[in-house]
Design a protein around this motif. Structure first.
Motif, short mmCIF file in Angstrom:
data_model
loop_
_atom_site.label_atom_id
_atom_site.label_comp_id
_atom_site.label_asym_id
_atom_site.label_seq_id
_atom_site.Cartn_x
_atom_site.Cartn_y
_atom_site.Cartn_z
N ARG A 165 0.84 -1.21 0.00
CA ARG A 165 0.00 0.00 0.00
C ARG A 165 0.88 1.26 0.00
NH1 ARG A 165 -3.64 2.77 -1.41
NH2 ARG A 165 -5.04 3.94 -0.06
N LEU A 166 1.97 1.24 0.75
CA LEU A 166 2.88 2.38 0.78
C LEU A 166 3.48 2.61 -0.60
CD1 LEU A 166 4.54 4.52 2.44
CD2 LEU A 166 6.31 2.78 2.60
N ARG A 167 3.88 1.53 -1.26
CA ARG A 167 4.44 1.64 -2.62
C ARG A 167 3.44 2.26 -3.57
NH1 ARG A 167 6.98 -3.95 -2.59
NH2 ARG A 167 8.94 -3.46 -1.57
N THR B 20 1.82 6.66 -6.87
CA THR B 20 0.72 7.46 -7.42
C THR B 20 1.05 8.94 -7.29
OG1 THR B 20 -0.83 5.74 -6.76
CG2 THR B 20 -1.77 7.87 -7.32
N TYR B 21 1.55 9.34 -6.14
CA TYR B 21 1.94 10.75 -5.97
C TYR B 21 2.98 11.13 -7.02
CZ TYR B 21 -0.38 11.78 -1.51
OH TYR B 21 -1.29 12.04 -0.55
N ARG B 22 4.00 10.30 -7.12
CA ARG B 22 5.12 10.63 -7.98
C ARG B 22 4.71 10.70 -9.45
NH1 ARG B 22 9.65 6.85 -6.42
NH2 ARG B 22 9.39 7.65 -4.31
N LYS B 23 3.85 9.75 -9.85
CA LYS B 23 3.39 9.69 -11.24
C LYS B 23 2.69 10.99 -11.64
CE LYS B 23 0.04 6.93 -12.69
NZ LYS B 23 -0.71 5.69 -12.38
N THR C 189 12.11 -1.95 10.45
CA THR C 189 11.13 -2.91 9.94
C THR C 189 11.12 -2.80 8.41
OG1 THR C 189 9.41 -1.25 10.00
CG2 THR C 189 9.68 -2.61 11.98
N PRO C 190 10.57 -3.81 7.71
CA PRO C 190 10.48 -3.70 6.25
C PRO C 190 9.74 -2.42 5.82
CG PRO C 190 9.97 -5.94 6.94
CD PRO C 190 10.12 -5.12 8.20
N LEU C 191 8.74 -2.03 6.59
CA LEU C 191 7.99 -0.81 6.25
C LEU C 191 8.88 0.44 6.38
CD1 LEU C 191 5.29 0.55 5.51
CD2 LEU C 191 4.77 0.65 7.95
N LEU C 192 9.62 0.52 7.49
CA LEU C 192 10.48 1.70 7.70
C LEU C 192 11.59 1.78 6.65
CD1 LEU C 192 10.95 2.17 11.55
CD2 LEU C 192 9.48 3.41 9.96
N ARG C 193 12.06 0.64 6.20
CA ARG C 193 13.06 0.61 5.14
C ARG C 193 12.56 1.37 3.91
NH1 ARG C 193 17.47 -3.13 5.35
NH2 ARG C 193 16.89 -3.77 7.44
N GLU C 194 11.25 1.22 3.65
CA GLU C 194 10.65 1.86 2.48
C GLU C 194 10.28 3.32 2.74
OE1 GLU C 194 10.50 0.23 -0.34
OE2 GLU C 194 10.90 -1.80 0.38
N MET C 195 10.46 3.75 3.99
CA MET C 195 10.17 5.15 4.35
C MET C 195 11.45 5.97 4.41
SD MET C 195 6.90 5.63 5.45
CE MET C 195 5.49 4.83 6.21
N LEU C 196 12.60 5.34 4.22
CA LEU C 196 13.88 6.04 4.37
C LEU C 196 14.09 7.08 3.28
CD1 LEU C 196 16.33 3.07 5.11
CD2 LEU C 196 15.70 4.90 6.70
N TYR C 197 14.60 8.23 3.71
CA TYR C 197 15.05 9.25 2.78
C TYR C 197 16.57 9.29 2.85
CZ TYR C 197 10.21 10.71 2.53
OH TYR C 197 8.86 10.73 2.33
N GLN D 137 11.71 5.71 -1.45
CA GLN D 137 11.57 7.17 -1.34
C GLN D 137 12.80 7.92 -1.84
OE1 GLN D 137 8.58 8.01 -0.40
NE2 GLN D 137 7.96 6.10 0.55
N ILE D 138 13.79 7.17 -2.33
CA ILE D 138 15.05 7.80 -2.71
C ILE D 138 15.19 7.75 -4.23
CG2 ILE D 138 17.57 7.72 -2.40
CD1 ILE D 138 17.00 6.30 0.32
N PRO D 139 15.17 8.91 -4.89
CA PRO D 139 15.11 8.92 -6.35
C PRO D 139 16.37 8.39 -7.03
CG PRO D 139 15.24 11.17 -5.50
CD PRO D 139 15.07 10.27 -4.31
N MET D 140 17.52 8.51 -6.35
CA MET D 140 18.74 8.04 -7.02
C MET D 140 19.28 6.78 -6.32
SD MET D 140 19.26 10.20 -4.53
CE MET D 140 20.37 11.11 -3.49
N SER D 141 20.22 6.12 -6.97
CA SER D 141 20.86 4.96 -6.35
C SER D 141 21.92 5.44 -5.36
CB SER D 141 21.51 4.10 -7.43
OG SER D 141 22.46 3.24 -6.84
N VAL D 142 22.09 4.71 -4.25
CA VAL D 142 23.10 5.11 -3.27
C VAL D 142 24.36 4.24 -3.41
CG1 VAL D 142 21.35 5.95 -1.65
CG2 VAL D 142 22.16 3.60 -1.44
N ARG D 143 24.49 3.62 -4.56
CA ARG D 143 25.58 2.68 -4.80
C ARG D 143 26.97 3.30 -4.61
NH1 ARG D 143 27.31 -0.64 -9.40
NH2 ARG D 143 27.26 -2.80 -8.63
#
Ligand SMILES: [Zn+2]
Length: 332
Positions: free
Chosen positions: A122-124, A129-132, A152-160, A292-298
């Motif tokens: 749901r977060l994805r 949708t916002y970004r599109k 948590t897996p959810l917080l991982r997807e909230m990282l900036y 939430q991070i537009p670029m790669s952090v590689r």
């Protein structure tokens, strides 16, 4: 919710209007057009609630908590005190997205005050949708989602992410009346986390300046970290209990004719989120992609590993490693 439609089609915002003037009227949800009731008492903050939730796809269909209402009102007021020229709308329904951000800043930045757990899927979906549609979205986390000992897996997807703050998250604390920035988030091989914490009291400084602070020029911070001397024992135990994560890594070592348990593990135990130095040897550098991070952090991963060839006693923002190698190059 604080915003509802009147019979005439006019929108009312409870954060702006005199509640007593509104009693006895009919109100409707701006999103689903369903009937909503004005709830106002001597103690409770005034808000609107759906009479029946069945048809409303909006977030508050899940029943908005007092925490959510309180934080939304607090941030709205904080934004109002901000510099001139900032347009802040509360609960502006965006029909082309079928989403209603808690706050919308300058028509482009959606602020979501997330108090309840939601699924990663749901977060994805909501983020994409916002970004599109050209909106940036900033997730601010309520009490149930605060960062504790592990991501948590959810917080991982909230990282900036920023070069000056590394991986970071925002937390909202209604009881203390503060916004917290947790930055420079690093993970231990055991899965525990270390980070810097900075708290800002509501209304104390310009809110937009605070929200932009991870990108602002600033002195580079340093976060001391400690290696775990018992890590070998921990790993032995994890392998004994066949923890799948460690079994997979051990399998790679076996295939190369080595044993994970004989590797010197006193060194690189603390790393940026998403980087396990024990896997890099076999799987290469991870892609470094986050929702939430537009670029790669590689390249951050790469610089981090290059700098920390032996043991890590402190970690720094990505800009530190980037500048370190840039200076080194210029000396040649
Ligand atoms: Zn509705």
């Amino acid at each position: 919710m604080f915003v509802a439609k009147m019979r005439s089609g006019k929108l009312v915002n409870l954060l702006e209007e005199e509640v007593e003037m509104l009693r006895g009227q009919d109100f409707y949800c701006p999103a689903c057009e369903g009937e909503v009731k004005l709830k106002a008492g001597p103690v409770v903050r005034a808000y609107f609630a759906h009479v029946t939730l069945a048809d409303c796809a909006q977030v508050w269909a899940e029943n908005e908590s007092a925490q959510h209402l309180g934080l939304k009102a607090a941030l709205y007021r904080w934004f109002q005190k901000s510099r001139e020229g900032m347009l802040v709308e509360v609960e502006r329904y965006l029909p082309e997205l079928s989403q209603t951000p808690d706050l919308l800043v300058n028509g482009r930045l959606a602020i979501e005050i997330q108090c309840s757990r939601l699924s990663v899927a749901r977060l994805r979906e909501r983020t994409r949708t916002y970004r599109k549609h050209g909106y940036a979205v900033l997730w601010l986390l309520g009490r149930d989602l605060w960062l504790d000992k592990r991501l948590t897996p959810l917080l991982r997807e909230m990282l900036y992410f920023s070069e000056n703050a590394g991986f970071y998250l925002w937390e909202l604390d209604l009881a203390r009346g503060e916004l917290r920035l947790k930055s420079l988030i690093h993970e231990h091989l055991r899965g525990t986390i270390a980070c810097m914490v900075r708290s800002v009291k509501f209304d104390s400084v310009d809110l937009m300046t605070v929200l932009r602070s991870p990108y602002a020029a600033q002195p580079l911070t340093r976060l001391p970290v400690k290696s775990d001397k018992d890590f070998q024992a921990y790993l032995t135990q994890q392998l004994h209990y066949q923890n799948p994560r460690w079994m997979k890594i051990q399998e790679n070592y076996y295939r190369a004719g080595e044993n994970l348990l004989t590797v010197d593990l006193t060194g690189l135990q603390w790393t940026p989120v998403g980087l396990n130095p024990l896997s890099v040897k076999f799987d290469g550098l991870p892609e470094g992609q986050f929702l939430q991070i537009p670029m790669s952090v590689r390249s951050y991963y790469q610089d981090f590993l290059r700098y920390n060839q032996t043991a890590t006693t402190a970690v720094y923002p990505p800009a530190f490693y980037r500048d370190y190698f840039a200076n080194e190059k210029s000396k040649l």
